[in-house]
Each structure stands twice: as C-alpha cells, then as structure tokens.
Design an enzyme around this catalytic site. Structure first.
Site, PDB file in Angstrom:
ATOM      1  N   ALA A   1     -21.714   2.449  -0.215  1.00 27.77           N
ATOM      2  CA  ALA A   1     -21.702   3.847  -0.658  1.00 27.77           C
ATOM      3  C   ALA A   1     -21.064   4.756   0.386  1.00 27.77           C
ATOM      4  O   ALA A   1     -21.543   4.864   1.513  1.00 27.77           O
ATOM      5  CB  ALA A   1     -23.134   4.332  -0.931  1.00 27.77           C
TER       6      ALA A   1
ATOM      7  N   GLU B   1     -17.651  20.696   8.915  1.00 23.99           N
ATOM      8  CA  GLU B   1     -16.861  19.490   9.191  1.00 23.99           C
ATOM      9  C   GLU B   1     -15.486  19.586   8.532  1.00 23.99           C
ATOM     10  O   GLU B   1     -14.457  19.246   9.130  1.00 23.99           O
ATOM     11  CB  GLU B   1     -17.625  18.273   8.634  1.00 23.99           C
TER      12      GLU B   1
HETATM   13  C1  LIG Z   1     -11.913   6.292  10.882  1.00 24.24           C
HETATM   14  C2  LIG Z   1     -13.094   6.663  10.036  1.00 24.24           C
HETATM   15  C3  LIG Z   1     -14.136   7.412  10.568  1.00 24.24           C
HETATM   16  C4  LIG Z   1     -15.250   7.716   9.791  1.00 24.24           C
HETATM   17  N1  LIG Z   1     -16.310   8.365  10.368  1.00 24.24           N
HETATM   18  C5  LIG Z   1     -17.472   8.484   9.660  1.00 24.24           C
HETATM   19  C6  LIG Z   1     -18.652   8.968  10.289  1.00 24.24           C
HETATM   20  O1  LIG Z   1     -18.652   9.356  11.474  1.00 24.24           O
HETATM   21  N2  LIG Z   1     -19.804   9.006   9.563  1.00 24.24           N
HETATM   22  C7  LIG Z   1     -19.846   8.610   8.247  1.00 24.24           C
HETATM   23  O2  LIG Z   1     -20.912   8.665   7.670  1.00 24.24           O
HETATM   24  N3  LIG Z   1     -18.745   8.135   7.631  1.00 24.24           N
HETATM   25  C8  LIG Z   1     -17.568   8.052   8.304  1.00 24.24           C
HETATM   26  N4  LIG Z   1     -16.445   7.551   7.695  1.00 24.24           N
HETATM   27  C9  LIG Z   1     -16.528   7.127   6.302  1.00 24.24           C
HETATM   28  C10 LIG Z   1     -15.791   8.041   5.342  1.00 24.24           C
HETATM   29  O3  LIG Z   1     -16.454   9.280   5.236  1.00 24.24           O
HETATM   30  C11 LIG Z   1     -15.688   7.304   3.991  1.00 24.24           C
HETATM   31  O4  LIG Z   1     -14.783   6.237   4.189  1.00 24.24           O
HETATM   32  C12 LIG Z   1     -15.246   8.206   2.864  1.00 24.24           C
HETATM   33  O5  LIG Z   1     -16.242   9.140   2.545  1.00 24.24           O
HETATM   34  C13 LIG Z   1     -14.911   7.403   1.595  1.00 24.24           C
HETATM   35  O6  LIG Z   1     -15.957   6.538   1.273  1.00 24.24           O
HETATM   36  P1  LIG Z   1     -15.646   4.984   1.024  1.00 24.24           P
HETATM   37  O7  LIG Z   1     -14.843   4.479   2.144  1.00 24.24           O
HETATM   38  O8  LIG Z   1     -16.915   4.291   0.705  1.00 24.24           O
HETATM   39  O9  LIG Z   1     -14.702   4.963  -0.250  1.00 24.24           O
HETATM   40  P2  LIG Z   1     -15.147   4.952  -1.781  1.00 24.24           P
HETATM   41  O10 LIG Z   1     -16.314   5.821  -1.995  1.00 24.24           O
HETATM   42  O11 LIG Z   1     -15.223   3.529  -2.220  1.00 24.24           O
HETATM   43  O12 LIG Z   1     -13.875   5.632  -2.464  1.00 24.24           O
HETATM   44  C14 LIG Z   1     -12.596   4.977  -2.445  1.00 24.24           C
HETATM   45  C15 LIG Z   1     -11.583   5.895  -3.074  1.00 24.24           C
HETATM   46  O13 LIG Z   1     -11.906   6.077  -4.447  1.00 24.24           O
HETATM   47  C16 LIG Z   1     -11.540   7.357  -4.867  1.00 24.24           C
HETATM   48  N5  LIG Z   1     -12.735   8.064  -5.382  1.00 24.24           N
HETATM   49  C17 LIG Z   1     -14.036   7.911  -4.997  1.00 24.24           C
HETATM   50  N6  LIG Z   1     -14.828   8.729  -5.708  1.00 24.24           N
HETATM   51  C18 LIG Z   1     -14.031   9.417  -6.549  1.00 24.24           C
HETATM   52  C19 LIG Z   1     -14.262  10.421  -7.528  1.00 24.24           C
HETATM   53  N7  LIG Z   1     -15.495  10.899  -7.789  1.00 24.24           N
HETATM   54  N8  LIG Z   1     -13.209  10.900  -8.223  1.00 24.24           N
HETATM   55  C20 LIG Z   1     -11.967  10.431  -7.986  1.00 24.24           C
HETATM   56  N9  LIG Z   1     -11.692   9.498  -7.058  1.00 24.24           N
HETATM   57  C21 LIG Z   1     -12.701   8.990  -6.350  1.00 24.24           C
HETATM   58  C22 LIG Z   1     -10.956   8.079  -3.651  1.00 24.24           C
HETATM   59  O14 LIG Z   1      -9.562   7.944  -3.670  1.00 24.24           O
HETATM   60  C23 LIG Z   1     -11.539   7.299  -2.487  1.00 24.24           C
HETATM   61  O15 LIG Z   1     -10.722   7.373  -1.323  1.00 24.24           O
HETATM   62  C24 LIG Z   1     -15.292   7.296   8.438  1.00 24.24           C
HETATM   63  C25 LIG Z   1     -14.226   6.573   7.893  1.00 24.24           C
HETATM   64  C26 LIG Z   1     -13.151   6.235   8.667  1.00 24.24           C
HETATM   65  C27 LIG Z   1     -12.060   5.407   8.052  1.00 24.24           C
END
Ligand SMILES: Cc1cc2nc3c(=O)[nH]c(=O)nc-3n(C[C@H](O)[C@H](O)[C@H](O)COP(=O)(O)OP(=O)(O)OC[C@H]3O[C@@H](n4cnc5c(N)ncnc54)[C@H](O)[C@@H]3O)c2cc1C
Length: 380
Positions: A131, A245
């Site tokens: 998630a 943020e």
């Molecule tokens: C370098 C880096 C640093 C980070 N630092 C932090 C941190 O300090 N703390 C933390 O908690 N997290 C952190 N993150 C996590 C980041 O916030 C998440 O990767 C991001 O919120 C997306 O979540 P996910 O990777 O699970 O992608 P998913 O939720 O699987 O989504 C994948 C893609 O699906 C599409 N998508 C998803 N939902 C929808 C929607 N409702 N409508 C349309 N399209 C959608 C978007 O294109 C999205 O990019 C970091 C990530 C990276 C890569």
C-alpha cells in the site's frame, strides 16, 4: 530581466549566503562518496544542527531557528542548486511539522530540540509493500497492550530510513475502523528490540539518500507514543500535514528547473557544431526560450505558494497543483536540457545526467501525480 521573489529580503539574503557557504563546504565535496555509501555521514546532521538549518521555520522555544517557511525554502533551494539530493532535511522538517502541529506539548518539548540540533534524525513511514497511494490499505498495526503499544508490520521506500532515530510510523490501532483506525506512532529506534532496518534500496537516482525497508516485529512503544495523544487521528493528521510536504517538493522542482536552465545555457554557449556555438542554432534558442518562459511561470507560481505558506493559508488543492505541475515540468525541462548536451548529457559525470535520474521520482513520491489530480478534481 530582473526579478526578485517578493518574499526575499536582506535578512533572507544573508541566510542564503550562509547556507550556500555551508553547502559548498560540507555537502558538495562529499556527494560522490555519499552516493557510493548510499547515505550521508551522520556527522552532517550535527553540523546542520549547529548551522541552524534543520528546523529553520520551527519556533525558537522548541529549539528551532524561529524563521518562516521562506527560510526553509531557501535551504531546499540551495541544496538543489548545489545538486544535492542526499541530505534528507526535507523529510526531517516534515516530521518536525507533524510534531509541532499535531503533537502534545510534551512531545514537542521532547523531540523538537533534538531534531533541531541533529541529535535525532527523523523519518516518516507510511508506504508499505502492499500500500502506497492507497494509505487506508496499510497492514501495520499498533495494538494496545498493558505495557503500551506493540507495533508489527513492514515499511518500504522510507527516506532517511538508515540513519533515522525517530520514525513516525503510520499504523492501525483499530484495524477494523478504516481511516478512523489509523494512528501515527512515534518510534525511537535506538535500543529498540524488534526494530530492523532492511537494505538501503538501490535507486536510479538520489543515490546518496538512504531510502530503506523497515521491519517492526513486536516493537513495544510506551502508551504516550501516539502522536497527539489520541488514537485514530492519524489519517486526519496526514491530510493536514501533506500540503507542507507537497509545497516543499514544488520548491525543489523549481530550483532544479532553474539549475538545469543555467547549466544548459553555459554548455550551449561553449559547445560548437557545424562551425557555430550550439546557442546560435535556432532550435537551441527556441527550446531555451520556451524553458526560460516556463521557469519564469514556475517561479511566479511557487512564490505565490511560498507566500501562502508564510501566511498560513496554503490549502490542499494548491499544494497538490504545485507538486504535480512543477514536478512534471521539472522532468520535461531536464529531459529537453539533457538533449542539448548530446552524448555528454548521458554521462553521469555531467550534472544534467544526475538531475535527470534524480528528478524522476518527484512525480511519484509525496503522492503520485495522478493522486494530486484526484485531489484537485475534488475541488471542482
Ligand atoms: C525514492 C523514494 C522515496 C520515498 N520516500 C518515502 C518516505 O519517506 N516515506 C513514505 O512513507 N513513502 C516514501 N516513498 C513512497 C512513495 O510515497 C510511494 O512510492 C508513492 O506514494 C506511490 O505508492 P506506490 O509506490 O505503492 O505505488 P502504487 O500505489 O502502486 O501506484 C502505482 C501507480 O499507479 C497509479 N495510481 C495509483 N493510484 C491511482 C489512482 N487513484 N488514480 C490513478 N492512478 C493511480 C499512479 O500512476 C502510481 O504511480 C518513497 C518512494 C521513493 C521511490
């Protein structure tokens, strides 16, 4: 064409000079080594604390520097102008704002001075393997026991994760209560049985930033570790603090656009092809004229956002617009700039190549840009 941001003043100019000197002396010379080791030196946090740059916009009574959002923006701009994406002050400052705005008085007095001095490094752990965008789907739990709360679960992609001493962990205190069952737990990682830092993740950019997996196996925290002291407030607290943020991400995006333009103008002035400098070709001039126009629009927009932050009137739609539009523009502009470097633009020894790799995640973290558009659309 002369433009000075309306929020700049002589005092902030002095602060900017001091930050620039600090970054040149303490950050720039170590970037390559930090990329190799995948984290900054722990000592940098102490130096940043002495310098007064870690919590620039937190009140003095809590150990901060007592400045405004503009001070914090200057710190982020100067780090970006120097090409730094390793020193995780952004996340550190974000956590400090959660504590300042949502914490109990005891939590503020305990943690903010330690974050300001760099004695503690902060992280926020929302995302999990299952998630990210859909935060309500997290599986980590913090269940009440006689001794306090027991935290179980795992987190992924956590910035500052390797060095963090204090982590705000998003967990379910009432797993069946949906968004109302989510709480933010303050976890001190030193001498913390059951807490484990996984590997530092290998990323395509931001190589010196310690982005980690974290594991919580029956980690016991005291009853007063709930941010704000009341269970079930976590989702509301997240929604309240995420605009800070997202505005920060916009500030860094604009600084990166400005840096990319400057580096590219310098390059096309001295690089020659077909008997002339690249800048003499109409395509180069048109591309850079468009970028300069877009950079000017972006700067005007972020200055309005910075002013809104300073006045305490930033709202979630505007912050989402800043995050989505400016990070998209950042990636587009850097891609166009890289093209004008030719093959050199693809070589990591050229800063534009690193900027290209560093930029890509700006459209993903802090809430993917698609999520930003959903938030904006709700206000239509
Ligand atoms: C370098 C880096 C640093 C980070 N630092 C932090 C941190 O300090 N703390 C933390 O908690 N997290 C952190 N993150 C996590 C980041 O916030 C998440 O990767 C991001 O919120 C997306 O979540 P996910 O990777 O699970 O992608 P998913 O939720 O699987 O989504 C994948 C893609 O699906 C599409 N998508 C998803 N939902 C929808 C929607 N409702 N409508 C349309 N399209 C959608 C978007 O294109 C999205 O990019 C970091 C990530 C990276 C890569």
């Amino acid at each position: 064409m002369h433009y000075t941001s309306p929020w700049m003043n002589a005092e902030l100019e002095g602060f900017r000079d001091a930050i620039r000197r600090f970054v040149a002396a303490e950050v720039a010379p170590h970037q390559e080594r930090w990329s190799q080791q995948q984290h900054v030196d722990r000592e940098l946090w102490h130096k940043g604390g002495e310098m007064g740059m870690l919590l620039a916009d937190i009140p003095v009574e809590y150990g901060g520097s007592g400045g405004s959002f503009a001070h914090q923006a200057v710190v982020f701009e100067e780090l970006t102008y120097a090409g730094d994406m390793a020193f995780g002050i952004h996340v550190h400052a974000i956590v400090a704002h959660y504590i300042l705005n949502q914490g109990t008085e005891a939590q503020k007095q305990k943690y903010l001075p330690l974050l300001a001095s760099g004695e503690m490094v902060a992280a926020i752990a929302m995302s999990e393997p299952g998630a990210g965008s859909d935060l309500k789907g997290i599986r980590s739990t913090a269940l009440r026991s006689e001794a306090g709360y027991r935290i179980n679960g795992s987190k992924i992609f956590i910035s500052n994760g390797y060095l963090a001493d204090l982590i705000v962990v998003v967990a379910k205190t009432s797993p069946d209560a949906g968004a109302k069952g989510i709480s933010l737990m303050l976890v001190e990682t030193r001498n913390c049985p059951g807490f484990k830092v996984g590997r530092i993740l290998e990323k395509i950019g931001q190589k010196g930033q310690d982005t980690c997996e974290l594991f919580f196996d029956d980690v016991l925290v005291p009853a007063d570790a709930v941010l704000g002291g009341v269970e079930g407030e976590g989702f509301r607290q997240l929604m309240t603090e995420l605009p800070y943020e997202r505005t920060i991400l916009g500030v860094s995006a604009v600084a990166a656009i400005e840096r990319a333009l400057q580096l590219t103008v310098e390059h096309v002035r001295q690089r020659k092809a077909f008997g002339q400098a690249l800048i003499e070709m109409q395509n180069t001039r048109f591309v850079l004229a468009e970028i300069k126009t877009e950079a000017t629009i972006a700067r005007t927009f972020i200055d309005r956002c910075i002013a809104d932050m300073m006045e305490g009137r930033m709202d979630t739609e505007l912050a989402s617009m800043a995050k989505y539009w400016l990070s998209d523009l950042q990636c587009k502009v850097i891609d166009q700039c890289l093209q004008l470097f030719g093959g050199y633009g693809y070589m990591l020894e050229y800063p534009i190549a690193r900027m290209y790799a560093d930029a890509r995640v700006q459209r993903i973290y802090g809430g993917a840009n698609e999520i930003m558009k959903e938030i904006i659309a709700r206000s239509l």
